[in-house]
Write a protein that holds these residues in place. Structure first.
Motif, mmCIF file in Angstrom:
data_model
loop_
_atom_site.group_PDB
_atom_site.id
_atom_site.type_symbol
_atom_site.label_atom_id
_atom_site.label_comp_id
_atom_site.label_asym_id
_atom_site.label_seq_id
_atom_site.Cartn_x
_atom_site.Cartn_y
_atom_site.Cartn_z
ATOM 1 N N ARG A 109 0.777 -1.047 -0.005
ATOM 2 C CA ARG A 109 0.168 -0.138 0.196
ATOM 3 C C ARG A 109 0.890 1.326 -0.106
ATOM 4 O O ARG A 109 0.660 2.311 -0.689
ATOM 5 C CB ARG A 109 -1.110 -0.056 1.346
ATOM 6 N N GLU A 110 2.010 1.212 0.675
ATOM 7 C CA GLU A 110 2.958 2.338 0.825
ATOM 8 C C GLU A 110 3.516 2.495 -0.475
ATOM 9 O O GLU A 110 3.546 3.891 -1.012
ATOM 10 C CB GLU A 110 4.029 2.123 1.765
ATOM 11 N N LEU A 111 3.835 1.700 -1.196
ATOM 12 C CA LEU A 111 4.512 1.812 -2.703
ATOM 13 C C LEU A 111 3.402 1.977 -3.608
ATOM 14 O O LEU A 111 3.720 3.114 -4.514
ATOM 15 C CB LEU A 111 4.942 0.276 -2.990
ATOM 16 N N ALA A 112 2.217 1.830 -3.380
ATOM 17 C CA ALA A 112 1.309 2.125 -4.277
ATOM 18 C C ALA A 112 0.676 3.723 -4.171
ATOM 19 O O ALA A 112 0.653 4.572 -4.978
ATOM 20 C CB ALA A 112 -0.069 1.456 -4.027
ATOM 21 N N ALA A 113 0.790 4.081 -2.568
ATOM 22 C CA ALA A 113 0.673 5.541 -2.570
ATOM 23 C C ALA A 113 1.774 6.424 -3.224
ATOM 24 O O ALA A 113 1.560 7.278 -3.606
ATOM 25 C CB ALA A 113 0.649 5.796 -0.946
ATOM 26 N N ARG A 114 2.933 5.749 -2.985
ATOM 27 C CA ARG A 114 4.347 6.452 -3.389
ATOM 28 C C ARG A 114 4.215 6.727 -5.088
ATOM 29 O O ARG A 114 4.349 7.702 -5.722
ATOM 30 C CB ARG A 114 5.460 5.867 -3.276
ATOM 31 N N ALA A 115 3.587 5.409 -5.807
ATOM 32 C CA ALA A 115 3.579 5.457 -7.233
ATOM 33 C C ALA A 115 2.307 6.642 -7.633
ATOM 34 O O ALA A 115 2.501 7.323 -8.624
ATOM 35 C CB ALA A 115 3.093 4.139 -7.807
ATOM 36 N N THR A 116 1.350 6.581 -6.777
ATOM 37 C CA THR A 116 0.226 7.662 -7.226
ATOM 38 C C THR A 116 0.885 9.107 -6.954
ATOM 39 O O THR A 116 0.702 9.877 -7.723
ATOM 40 C CB THR A 116 -0.762 7.545 -5.901
ATOM 41 N N ARG A 117 1.736 9.260 -5.841
ATOM 42 C CA ARG A 117 2.265 10.610 -5.542
ATOM 43 C C ARG A 117 3.274 10.819 -6.937
ATOM 44 O O ARG A 117 3.372 11.875 -7.427
ATOM 45 C CB ARG A 117 2.968 10.635 -4.461
ATOM 46 N N GLU A 118 4.061 9.751 -7.311
ATOM 47 C CA GLU A 118 4.997 10.126 -8.572
ATOM 48 C C GLU A 118 4.223 10.364 -9.852
ATOM 49 O O GLU A 118 4.701 11.303 -10.527
ATOM 50 C CB GLU A 118 5.866 8.904 -8.884
ATOM 51 N N ARG A 119 3.087 9.805 -10.053
ATOM 52 C CA ARG A 119 2.358 10.033 -11.102
ATOM 53 C C ARG A 119 1.720 11.382 -11.079
ATOM 54 O O ARG A 119 1.654 11.987 -12.088
ATOM 55 C CB ARG A 119 1.205 9.090 -11.323
#
Length: 643
Positions: A150-160
């Motif tokens: 979930r943390e990586l998914a949130a980080r990916a969302t922030r990067e997008r």
């Protein structure tokens, strides 16, 4: 629902196993199957929901069912592994007390049904306890992995989100690259900085130029300025260190929280900085502002070099930039020289070689010119060089150098060069441009060149005719047919001239083929045919030294390239074959088929046209074939009308 279906399937399978194997002698085993099935039905139905949400309830039901199975099939029952399946329910439990209760229920259930105390029962109980502990550890690991996911998914969302904002920044900031006034550049920058970072306040400073701009949103009435000591400290520290500076606790006139990023100023000693305030600025905002600072540096550089924008193909300052820079230079009363360089024949080169090769050639020429002088892309086929000073000798030297550059980079093109000198008088940019674009002494030089080219072509054709009169006649006839086809295709006068020369000299390379092969009355061997094929390359080498015959040279080299790519010497295909070469190929084939040889009679005109039509699209360009047919139809009509 899925777990409910799994329990129903397991209950059915175990019931069949009990009945077939005879393990279910006691009613307890069937009671366990019934309990498992009942709980499976509850899971499928989803009722009672409150009870099913409690993780201990499924585990308790599975533990009871397993105990009944083991009790009904004996203390040493082979159904003992059902306890391990039930223990998997511990994986989904988060709280320690639930894990302890669940594990205790499983162990207590087994202790109650295992019967007498024995070494075997003790070993099985130990295995069950170890498995329960493993299930607990596995559950914790899986939950940890899930949390990291979930943390990586949130980080990916922030990067997008960051990538989207950076793309928006590029789109929004692009138009400012062509602005002349650095003050307007700063105004755009502070507005973009405040919007992208969510700040209440933004400030941009160019230290050496003492130039600064501020953007303020709704908020405090008072606004921090460049003169405030805290803002000056942020700007100077960031500009000198070249690194961002954060001050989350700094408050100035009710604006709290500041971030400063350095701005590199081309040609400046101290640089500048971009400051935002009134927000919580983290890594994302810092990255956005650093990208914006880079765009700002590029805009400041272009504000001097290309005030009207840049040409897309070459990256050089464009026509609008030349007008602005020239007006600025002349307004100071300074001396300047303008040199105009026009690429003659670029349009024909583009048609013959394609847009991609044409643009690449223009980029190379522009790069060479810009390497020594300030160069502008004035038109599709024209560059302008702006040179400080107004010496006539230097202007002529620069003009000759520019012509030599074009010849060196593009042997296929010539440069028409003119220049104009402003010695400090009040001249308008348009007047200077008009004078520079009027090439001097070009008309006479071009006429002399045309005469010399015709003499060279005539001499080469005469050499081929002396060697082989039949070859000379063939070359002359191919030239006549090719020119008629070119006229049908709407070629320009310059292209028709190049086509005529290329067709007249298309077999000039056969001067390098031995007489024994060239005059052989029988069919050629494979080795002899390979030698004959070299005549296209020999011909190109002969003409390469004559720059004015560069387009004719391409027709000579490629007049045996097939439209489907199966020709020689380079295996070109379709539109990659120069148009003049495609025309010569068809004319050459038609005359060769209709010309009689010592070892065979020539075909009739109708037979030759039929053969060419059969090979249209594979060997020949269909458009050229169609033009040949029109030419022959006109000749036939004229012959019939005169008869």
């Amino acid at each position: 629902m899925i777990t409910g279906l799994i329990r129903l399937a397991a209950a059915a399978a175990l019931t069949v196993l009990l009945f077939v194997s005879g393990l279910g002698e006691g009613a307890a085993a069937y009671a366990g199957a019934a309990l498992l099935a009942a709980f499976g039905l509850a899971g499928v139905a989803g009722h009672p929901r409150r009870l099913l949400r409690e993780p201990l309830v499924p585990l308790l039901a599975d533990a009871c069912a397993a105990s009944l199975f083991v009790l009904g099939s004996g203390g040493d029952s082979p159904l003992f592994p059902l306890y391990f399946l039930a223990a998997l329910g511990l994986v989904r439990m988060r709280e320690v007390w639930r894990q302890l209760c669940g594990g205790g229920l499983l162990l207590a259930g087994y202790a109650l049904v295992s019967g007498e105390f024995s070494e075997g029962n003790l070993v099985r109980g130990g295995l069950l306890a170890a498995f329960c502990l493993g299930a607990v550890v596995l559950g914790r690991e899986l939950r940890g992995l899930s949390g990291r996911g979930r943390e990586l998914a949130a980080r990916a969302t922030r990067e997008r989100e960051l990538a989207g904002r950076l793309a928006e920044l590029g789109e929004r900031f692009g138009p400012v690259l062509g602005l002349l006034d650095p003050g307007r550049v700063l105004e755009w920058a502070v507005g973009a900085a405040r919007e992208l970072s969510g700040a209440a306040y933004a400030h941009a400073v160019l230290i050496d130029a003492n130039l600064h701009r501020t953007s303020m949103g709704e908020g405090p009435d008072a606004c921090p300025t460049w003169w405030h000591p805290a803002v000056q400290e942020l700007v100077l520290r960031s500009a000198r260190s070249g690194e961002p500076v954060r001050r989350p606790g700094l408050g100035v006139h009710g604006v709290e929280g500041f971030l400063a990023v350095p701005v590199e100023v081309p040609g400046g000693e101290h640089g500048g900085a971009l400051v935002v305030g009134g927000g919580r600025f983290g890594e994302v905002e810092e990255r956005l502002l650093r990208v914006l600072a880079g765009q700002l540096s590029a805009a400041l550089r272009d504000a001097g070099d290309a005030p009207g924008g840049r040409d897309v193909t070459t990256g050089l300052p464009n026509r609008a930039s030349l007008h602005r820079v020239l007006r600025q230079e002349l307004s100071y009363g300074g001396a300047a020289t303008l040199v105009s360089v026009r690429l003659e024949g670029l349009e024909g080169f583009t048609r013959s070689n394609g847009m991609a090769l044409s643009e690449a050639l223009v980029r190379r020429i522009g790069g060479r010119l810009a390497g020594r002088h300030r160069t502008f892309r004035y038109g599709v086929d024209e560059f302008c060089l702006l040179v400080r000073g107004a010496e006539g000798v230097r202007a002529r030297r620069v003009a000759r150098w520019a012509r030599d550059v074009v010849r060196e980079v593009a042997g296929d093109l010539e440069a028409s060069v003119g220049y104009a000198v402003s010695s400090g008088g009040a001249r308008e940019p348009e007047e200077l441009l008009a004078e520079a674009r009027r090439p001097r002494e070009e008309g006479e030089a071009r006429r002399r060149l045309e005469v010399e080219v015709r003499e060279v072509v005539a001499a080469l054709h005469e050499a081929a005719s002396v060697r082989d009169p039949e070859l000379g006649e063939h070359m002359r006839e191919v030239s006549r047919i090719a020119r008629s086809v070119g006229e049908k295709l709407g070629l320009s006068p310059a292209e028709l001239e190049a086509l005529t020369y290329g067709a007249l000299l298309h077999d000039i390379g056969k001067l390098g083929v031995p007489d024994a092969i060239l005059s052989k009355p029988s069919a050629l061997s494979p080795r002899e045919y390979e030698i004959v094929k070299l005549h296209t390359e020999h011909g190109a080498r002969i003409l390469r030294r004559v720059r004015a015959l560069s387009e004719a040279m391409l027709a000579v080299r490629h007049h045996h390239e097939r439209f489907d790519g199966g020709g020689y010497p380079d295996g070109l295909q379709g539109a990659d074959i120069p148009l003049l070469a495609r025309i010569v190929f068809v004319a050459d084939a038609f005359d060769s088929m209709t010309r009689s040889r010592p070892y065979r009679s020539g075909a009739s005109r109708r037979e030759a046209l039929k053969e060419i039509a059969l090979n249209s699209g594979s060997q020949f360009d269909p458009r050229v074939v169609e033009a040949l047919f029109e030419v022959m139809e006109e000749l036939e009509r004229r012959r019939l009308s005169s008869a």
